[in-house]
Scaffold this motif. Sequence first.
Motif, short mmCIF file in Angstrom:
data_model
loop_
_atom_site.label_atom_id
_atom_site.label_comp_id
_atom_site.label_asym_id
_atom_site.label_seq_id
_atom_site.Cartn_x
_atom_site.Cartn_y
_atom_site.Cartn_z
N SER A 18 -1.37 6.03 4.11
CA SER A 18 -0.89 6.98 3.09
C SER A 18 -1.80 8.31 3.27
O SER A 18 -2.84 7.97 3.45
N TYR A 52 6.93 8.64 -0.60
CA TYR A 52 5.65 8.45 -1.13
C TYR A 52 5.76 8.75 -2.57
O TYR A 52 6.21 10.01 -2.97
N THR A 76 3.57 9.84 -5.66
CA THR A 76 2.24 10.17 -5.85
C THR A 76 2.05 10.79 -7.16
O THR A 76 2.68 10.89 -8.09
N TYR A 99 -0.76 13.14 -8.33
CA TYR A 99 -1.78 14.30 -8.01
C TYR A 99 -1.73 15.34 -8.88
O TYR A 99 -0.53 15.82 -9.60
N TRP A 131 -1.82 7.92 -3.95
CA TRP A 131 -0.57 7.73 -3.54
C TRP A 131 -0.37 6.28 -3.34
O TRP A 131 -1.11 5.24 -2.90
#
Lengths: 112, 120
Positions: A48, B97, B99, B101, B110
């Motif tokens: 990733s 994905y 995530t 952040y 992630w």
Amino acid sequence: DVVMTQTPVSLSVAIGQPASISCKSSQSLVGTSGKTYLNWLLQRPGQSPKRLIYLVSKLDSGIPDRFSGSGSETDFTLKISRVEADDLGVYYCLQGTHFPHTFGAGTKLELK
Amino acid sequence: EVQLVETGGGLVQPGKSLKLTCATSGFTFSNAWMHWVRQSPEKQLEWVAQIKAKSNNYATYYAESVKGRFTISRDDSKSSVYLQMNSLKEEDTAIYYCTWYNIGTRTDYWGQGVMVTVSS
């Protein structure tokens, strides 16, 4: 949307040599707070993405100081002072100043 | 240790629906602003959606390409975030994905990603 243009598309560098990647945005990334939300990420093969740098030049946790970021407004650069084998992969810039957040198309770093 | 684990991907026909789940652990999920980001077969990354915390009224934001078709949601009691994808198109084919952040702080995590293939 803000367009992020990365160059070069690919880069072949020998171990121990420096590398530099450019990222240009279609509009200023200076936010209303005065901060510039430009990040750099690395995606190693089969993994990733992982961020290296945020706010143009701040290193994320565990990122070696071989990596550095610079730039302002619309023009930004990621530099690796001495490339190591673990650095190969695809580098992306990401802007978070404007919605939607947008990524560059990526720069593939290969070892020479 | 922070972990984000996506499930729910697979092969689906155009026009059908799919729901992705991201189960998280290792951090205070209820305070986290969560995102879904996808990566096309051509390796282009695209931000898809964001959901803020309860203190921000669970505000949501979407990319234009998915607005009206995708819905991001969360269950703080399960430390999970979801992506409901309706009216899927072939161009939605990607690795998705989950995530966590924060664009201005040292927060960047992630998941391993989950593959969604839209094809007849």
